[in-house]
Design a protein around this motif. Structure first.
Motif, PDB file in Angstrom:
ATOM      1  N   GLN A 153       0.814  -1.223   0.000  1.00 13.37           N
ATOM      2  CA  GLN A 153       0.000   0.000   0.000  1.00 13.37           C
ATOM      3  C   GLN A 153       0.841   1.264   0.000  1.00 13.37           C
ATOM      4  OE1 GLN A 153      -2.374  -1.243   3.478  1.00 13.37           O
ATOM      5  NE2 GLN A 153      -4.094  -1.436   2.067  1.00 13.37           N
ATOM      6  N   THR A 154       1.928   1.210  -0.746  1.00 12.75           N
ATOM      7  CA  THR A 154       2.807   2.373  -0.856  1.00 12.75           C
ATOM      8  C   THR A 154       2.191   3.448  -1.745  1.00 12.75           C
ATOM      9  OG1 THR A 154       4.688   0.894  -0.686  1.00 12.75           O
ATOM     10  CG2 THR A 154       5.142   3.107  -1.530  1.00 12.75           C
ATOM     11  N   LEU A 155       1.517   3.001  -2.791  1.00 10.31           N
ATOM     12  CA  LEU A 155       1.015   3.934  -3.798  1.00 10.31           C
ATOM     13  C   LEU A 155      -0.475   4.197  -3.642  1.00 10.31           C
ATOM     14  CD1 LEU A 155       2.802   2.394  -6.927  1.00 10.31           C
ATOM     15  CD2 LEU A 155       3.606   4.275  -5.470  1.00 10.31           C
ATOM     16  N   ASP A 156      -0.867   5.409  -3.968  1.00  7.42           N
ATOM     17  CA  ASP A 156      -2.294   5.723  -4.051  1.00  7.42           C
ATOM     18  C   ASP A 156      -2.445   6.907  -4.999  1.00  7.42           C
ATOM     19  OD1 ASP A 156      -5.054   5.763  -3.648  1.00  7.42           O
ATOM     20  OD2 ASP A 156      -4.856   5.423  -1.492  1.00  7.42           O
ATOM     21  N   ILE A 157      -3.705   7.232  -5.280  1.00  3.50           N
ATOM     22  CA  ILE A 157      -3.937   8.413  -6.107  1.00  3.50           C
ATOM     23  C   ILE A 157      -4.187   9.590  -5.181  1.00  3.50           C
ATOM     24  CG2 ILE A 157      -5.512   9.499  -7.752  1.00  3.50           C
ATOM     25  CD1 ILE A 157      -5.652   6.890  -9.198  1.00  3.50           C
ATOM     26  N   ALA A 158      -3.515  10.697  -5.455  1.00  6.37           N
ATOM     27  CA  ALA A 158      -3.692  11.905  -4.658  1.00  6.37           C
ATOM     28  C   ALA A 158      -4.296  12.983  -5.538  1.00  6.37           C
ATOM     29  CB  ALA A 158      -2.350  12.364  -4.101  1.00  6.37           C
ATOM     30  N   TRP A 189      -2.442  12.666  -9.157  1.00  7.70           N
ATOM     31  CA  TRP A 189      -1.150  12.052  -9.426  1.00  7.70           C
ATOM     32  C   TRP A 189      -0.952  10.839  -8.536  1.00  7.70           C
ATOM     33  CZ3 TRP A 189      -1.758  15.970  -5.973  1.00  7.70           C
ATOM     34  CH2 TRP A 189      -1.013  15.948  -4.794  1.00  7.70           C
ATOM     35  N   VAL A 218       0.871   8.934  -5.778  1.00  5.63           N
ATOM     36  CA  VAL A 218       1.665   9.387  -4.642  1.00  5.63           C
ATOM     37  C   VAL A 218       2.227   8.174  -3.902  1.00  5.63           C
ATOM     38  CG1 VAL A 218      -0.212   9.410  -2.940  1.00  5.63           C
ATOM     39  CG2 VAL A 218       1.629  11.074  -2.749  1.00  5.63           C
ATOM     40  N   ASP A 227       3.440   6.946  -0.148  1.00  2.80           N
ATOM     41  CA  ASP A 227       3.290   7.307   1.266  1.00  2.80           C
ATOM     42  C   ASP A 227       2.745   8.726   1.423  1.00  2.80           C
ATOM     43  OD1 ASP A 227       4.047   4.800   1.904  1.00  2.80           O
ATOM     44  OD2 ASP A 227       5.855   5.330   3.017  1.00  2.80           O
ATOM     45  N   LEU A 228       3.366   9.538   2.257  1.00  5.46           N
ATOM     46  CA  LEU A 228       2.834  10.885   2.488  1.00  5.46           C
ATOM     47  C   LEU A 228       3.476  11.900   1.542  1.00  5.46           C
ATOM     48  CD1 LEU A 228       2.587  11.027   6.389  1.00  5.46           C
ATOM     49  CD2 LEU A 228       0.724  10.849   4.753  1.00  5.46           C
ATOM     50  N   GLU A 229       3.486  11.569   0.283  1.00  4.72           N
ATOM     51  CA  GLU A 229       4.035  12.438  -0.755  1.00  4.72           C
ATOM     52  C   GLU A 229       5.556  12.531  -0.671  1.00  4.72           C
ATOM     53  OE1 GLU A 229       3.066  16.581  -0.808  1.00  4.72           O
ATOM     54  OE2 GLU A 229       2.752  16.637  -2.940  1.00  4.72           O
ATOM     55  N   GLU A 230       6.204  11.531  -0.091  1.00  8.07           N
ATOM     56  CA  GLU A 230       7.661  11.569  -0.158  1.00  8.07           C
ATOM     57  C   GLU A 230       8.103  11.059  -1.524  1.00  8.07           C
ATOM     58  OE1 GLU A 230       6.083   9.231   3.225  1.00  8.07           O
ATOM     59  OE2 GLU A 230       7.345  10.982   3.376  1.00  8.07           O
ATOM     60  N   GLU A 283      12.198   7.354  -0.718  1.00  7.24           N
ATOM     61  CA  GLU A 283      12.123   7.576   0.733  1.00  7.24           C
ATOM     62  C   GLU A 283      10.862   6.990   1.351  1.00  7.24           C
ATOM     63  OE1 GLU A 283      12.533  11.802   0.987  1.00  7.24           O
ATOM     64  OE2 GLU A 283      14.483  11.706   0.004  1.00  7.24           O
ATOM     65  N   ARG A 299       8.969   4.509   3.092  1.00  5.12           N
ATOM     66  CA  ARG A 299       9.488   3.356   3.839  1.00  5.12           C
ATOM     67  C   ARG A 299       8.622   2.110   3.669  1.00  5.12           C
ATOM     68  NH1 ARG A 299       8.015   4.589  10.192  1.00  5.12           N
ATOM     69  NH2 ARG A 299       5.807   4.248   9.883  1.00  5.12           N
TER      70      ARG A 299
END
Lengths: 562, 161, 236
Positions: free
Chosen positions: C166-171, C178, C180, C182-185, C189, C191
């Motif tokens: 679950q690293t990627l999602d749509i933001a 786009w 994204v 994690d938290l837009e890192e 980076e 983790r």
């Protein structure tokens, strides 16, 4: 709480009300508050203090009284006299001359036969602007929660659904789906858990009916939801309120707490086997979350993006369970129907569109505000009789209904009755009730572009036709607006409109081209004047003969004709 | 990336209270983002990480939700906020001219910022009967004119004068 | 033994198990319906709209990937209208991002490119939007070029449903959405990323690719995909 308890609360409160010498009601709608209602209330309170009559006078902030354009509004009882454009400075004269000496200020009061009010048929808005929205007792004193008591005590769920079906109530969010049919599908669902959801995510620009109802009479909505819960077998409801309406959120939260305290929500309502709770969920500014499947995702804490339908929420809804999703006004119609019966309701409106419809009348019309008329009333009656015609004696150009999913209706169709089918035939939709009147100062190309920009910026991005199609439609419309479009562009525009309408995933995209299609249908010469002659007669668009000039001008300049 | 765990100041206590009220249920995400935004004025990354962990939600999902809804802000707020309603009723009564004036005088775009001000256009504030509507911080001006915009901007930029 | 439904697709009488989608049924019988966001083994979203079909008695086009077969259903998977819409969808996509096949690492092995040929999209009438997007090459092994992303969310779904990272999602929203991490890192980076590379295998364009991968190597992609789908089927 039993029915007897309920009657007693109402009777006590009515007695209390009758003990006042006079009552001063101040419109506390968002609009009147912005125009200074709170300051006015303080002024009236302090004048009453000075006169030593404060305990004898009830001063109350109500919900929307309707005539927003002439606000802040104030009503004095007895006598039911409405004053318009009140300022804090008016408090002294009104208290001394009207309240104490019994002589209403003739020159300031609204005539009793003022058509804005006399031409309306209030059902949903009956108690709006008259009761204290922060007092559950006031709602009960006006017959509130009696429909719920009657339903859970004497009536079967099947009977209630039959009554709603017989009444012919259709979804007031704009779709017009028969409410009783929807409830019946949910009731027949085999799941143990079911939900009732009130869609109060009023996002159409130019619409404020839901806001007014949430702020002005929140218990009417809760009562409707509870009846729905009983009818379909749900024990949990959610009100999804638009985040931009903080006062509506507060009033609704307060109403839920009050209803729970009085055991009108919660376990074993009116000592029946029926239990029902309501929670409030706050939206966060996404228009698309008003689409029912997107709204359910939002309640589940997800991105408010829609799903393909079918399956419909009535089959697979919140957390996969059968769910009733109805609009605020739909729920507000429920208690009156249970109270007075399907036959009474059928008697209002037309054969296929029964009852009334609430509209937010705004734009270039003299009397703007919140109105309720029987279905089948003509647009002309609404705009010219109730609304008093065009602002500053201007000439009517179009009326926009249905917001970004609707269309602009020209003069020649003003005599069509307001009902689901007729509006659709005229190329618009009933929508949730926004009604914006336009005069010659509006350019229809510009208005079409305005709505497309709205849809583009509110597209969730999930499906391609809506995400990218609306961008391309916006660019094409902007080219027309700047006078640099070609005949080929118009062809592409029309083709893309149909494609986006036919292929988008949810209602937002499917309806996004409607304002353009209707504008092209009724106002084509105006489009041609832009791209052929480089003229915007309303003087709104930055029309220029060359692309370079158009680019340089950007959105600057009004009405530069070449 | 590592985030600083939240301090135990009163603001985080408010967030923690909301967390325990929702018993860490993931569906409470949006509710908690509302709480966090009320408390902190925006949604700092370390708070998002904290909420993600508390609700056992992937960070990408929390960011996806926070960035989806326009009422959530991922940037530090400015001292002042000016909102011009661009709802249909406001639009047909001249709201576009108000917005143009604001653009010129702030020298920033719609939804842009200056050092002290954020300029926003709203899609409808629901007071259509008296448009155009102008909101300056918590004050709402009905029937607004371009002068109101100019005056408000002048006032915000020079609070003394 | 599941129940069987009989239906007609493009005039051909076919049968399919109850619960199957129109797309399943069509493919089982060799009827090709173009798809883009759909991938066997991942959940369906009905988002790309390429698989829209006409169903008799329903005045709205329905996506074959999420529409269940019904008894007596009459489906048309192709018509001049549908074909036109499919071409327009491709046109919109090509205009949206920065798709320059000649300098793309998957040139010749790209689902988007193949579809454009398939549906006969030979020109784009719309404005190219030329978005200013980044290329994230912070990951040790992989590159995410947002310019070539069509937001089909295959990578998001494989990362969630198959890898579980679950690293990627749509933001974001709309045309400004786009992918994204994690938290837009930056991806390198994030983790939660396990560097499994599944997202690369499902990407229909050259948006996700392996560093140092020469153009000629990218044909391996299709093999990995088939392998992965089989694994997924077994898991199910």
């Amino acid at each position: 709480m039993t029915i007897e308890d309920l009657y007693q609360i109402g009777a006590l409160y009515r007695e209390q009300l009758a003990s006042f010498r006079a009552e001063i009601q101040i419109c506390g709608s968002g609009t009147c508050r912005s125009a200074g209602a709170a300051e006015i209330q303080r002024a009236f309170e302090s004048v009453c203090e000075e006169e030593g009559i404060r305990p004898e006078i009830r001063i109350v902030t109500t919900g929307c009284m309707g005539l927003c354009g002439q606000g802040p509004l104030l009503r004095v009882l007895p006598g039911d006299v409405t004053y318009t454009r009140i300022t804090a400075g008016d408090a002294e004269r009104i208290i001394r001359e009207h309240v104490i000496n019994g002589k209403p200020l003739k020159e300031r009061m609204l005539p009793e036969d003022y058509p804005f009010f006399t031409r309306q048929t209030p059902v949903v808005l009956e108690h709006m602007g008259r009761i204290d929205p922060e007092s559950i007792e006031d709602y009960i004193a006006h017959g509130g929660y009696e429909a719920l008591a009657k339903a859970v005590t004497y009536q079967s769920p099947e009977h209630i659904i039959l009554e709603i079906r017989n009444a012919g109530l259709r979804g007031r969010g704009g779709g017009g789906y028969p409410t009783g049919l929807k409830w019946d599908i949910v009731r027949r669902g085999t799941s143990q858990q079911k939900y009732v959801v009130c869609n109060a995510d009023e996002g159409d620009p130019g619409a404020f009916m839901d806001r007014a109802m949430l702020e002005g009479n929140p218990h009417a909505i809760l009562e409707g939801m509870a009846v729905a819960g009983y009818a379909v077998g749900a024990t949990q409801g959610f009100v999804y309120v638009r985040g931009e309406y903080p006062l509506a959120v507060d009033r609704m939260k307060r109403a839920i707490t009050e209803a729970e305290r009085k055991q009108l929500l919660g376990n074993r309502i009116f000592d029946s086997g029926f239990s029902f709770r309501v929670d409030l969920r706050m939206g966060a500014g996404a228009f698309v979350s008003g689409e029912e499947t997107a709204l359910l995702h939002s309640i589940e804490g997800k991105r408010g993006q829609p799903n393909p339908r079918p399956p419909y929420p009535s089959q697979v809804g919140l957390w996969g369970k059968p769910t009733v999703v109805n609009n605020v006004e739909t729920f507000a119609n429920v208690a009156p129907i249970i109270h007075r019966g399907a036959r009474w309701f059928q008697g209002i409106g037309t054969k296929r569109s029964t009852g009334t419809k609430v509209f937010a009348l705004a734009g270039r019309v003299r009397d703007t505000g919140l109105i309720e008329v029987p279905m089948g009333t003509t647009l002309r009656e609404v705009i010219f009789d109730i609304g008093g015609g065009i602002t500053d004696g201007g000439s009517f150009k179009a009326v926009q209904t249905g917001g970004p999913s609707g269309g602009c209706i020209p003069e020649k169709h003003l005599d069509i009755p307001v009902d689901y089918e007729s509006l659709a035939q005229a190329g618009s939709i009933m929508g949730s009730g926004g009604m914006i009147v336009m005069d010659d100062s509006s350019c229809m190309v510009d208005v079409a572009a305005y709505f497309m920009e709205f849809c583009q910026s509110e597209s969730c991005g999930k499906c391609i036709p809506c995400r990218v199609g609306t961008v391309q439609l916006s660019r094409l419309l902007d080219r027309i607006r700047r006078g640099v479009a070609s005949e080929q562009d118009i062809e592409t525009l029309e083709e893309l409109c149909v494609m986006v309408k036919d292929t988008s995933l949810c209602g937002l995209g499917q309806a996004a081209p409607n304002p353009v299609i209707s504008a092209l249908h009724f106002f084509r010469p105006e489009f041609e004047r832009h791209y052929r002659d480089h003229v915007c007669e309303a003087g709104v668009c930055p029309v220029h003969s060359t692309e370079a000039a158009g680019d340089a001008a950007g959105i600057e300049s009004g009405g530069a004709h070449v | 990336m590592e985030y600083t765990p939240p301090h135990t100041d009163s603001r985080h206590k408010q967030l923690d209270r909301a967390l325990s009220r929702h018993q860490g249920r993931p569906e409470a995400l949006i509710e908690l983002l509302h709480t966090a935004q009320d408390v902190f004025g925006y949604l700092p990354r370390d708070v998002l990480a904290y909420i993600a962990d508390a609700l056992s939600l992937p960070r990408s999902r929390v960011f996806g939700v926070a960035s989806f809804y326009p009422l959530f802000s991922l940037e530090k707020p400015r001292a002042h906020e000016m909102t011009i309603c661009m709802g249909t009723a406001c639009y047909v009564n001249g709201a576009a001219a108000l917005l143009r004036t604001a653009h010129e005088e702030c020298q920033c775009e719609e939804n842009g910022t200056t050092d002290s001000l954020r300029l926003r256009s709203a899609h409808c504030l629901g007071a259509c009967g008296r448009g155009p509507l102008l909101q300056v911080d918590h004050r709402t001006i009905v029937d607004a004119r371009t002068e109101d915009v100019s005056n408000a901007i002048a006032e915000l930029q020079d609070p003394e004068g | 033994m599941s129940e069987i439904r009989t239906l007609t697709i493009d005039g051909e009488m076919i049968s399919a198990p109850a619960g199957a989608t129109v797309l399943d049924a069509a493919r089982e019988h060799g009827i090709r319906i173009p798809t883009l966001c759909h991938l066997d083994g991942l959940s369906d979203t009905g988002a790309c709209r390429l698989c829209l079909v006409e169903i008799e008695g329903n005045n709205r086009l329905q996506p074959a990937c999420v529409t269940r077969v019904e008894e007596q259903m009459v489906v048309r998977s192709s018509s001049p209208r549908i074909e036109k819409y499919r071409r327009m969808i491709l046109e919109l996509l090509f205009a949206e991002g920065n798709h320059v096949c000649a300098v793309c690492v998957v040139n010749g092995h790209c689902d988007l490119q193949d579809l454009a040929y398939d549906v006969g999209m030979d020109h784009v009438r719309f404005d190219y939007l030329h978005p200013q997007r980044e290329v994230d090459s912070s990951h040790d092994r992989f590159v995410l070029d947002h310019n070539r992303c069509i937001l089909c969310a295959r990578c998001v779904r494989v990362c969630d449903e198959i890898e579980g990272a679950q690293t990627l999602d749509i933001a974001g929203r709309g045309v400004a959405s786009w992918i994204v991490s994690d938290l837009e890192e930056r991806w390198g980076e994030a983790r939660s990323c396990t560097s499994c590379g599944k997202c690369l295998l499902v990407c229909p364009t050259g948006s996700l690719f392996e560093k140092g991968l020469r153009h000629a190597d990218s044909s391996r992609k299709a093999d990995f995909l088939r392998y992965m789908v089989n694994v997924t089927r077994r898991q199910k």
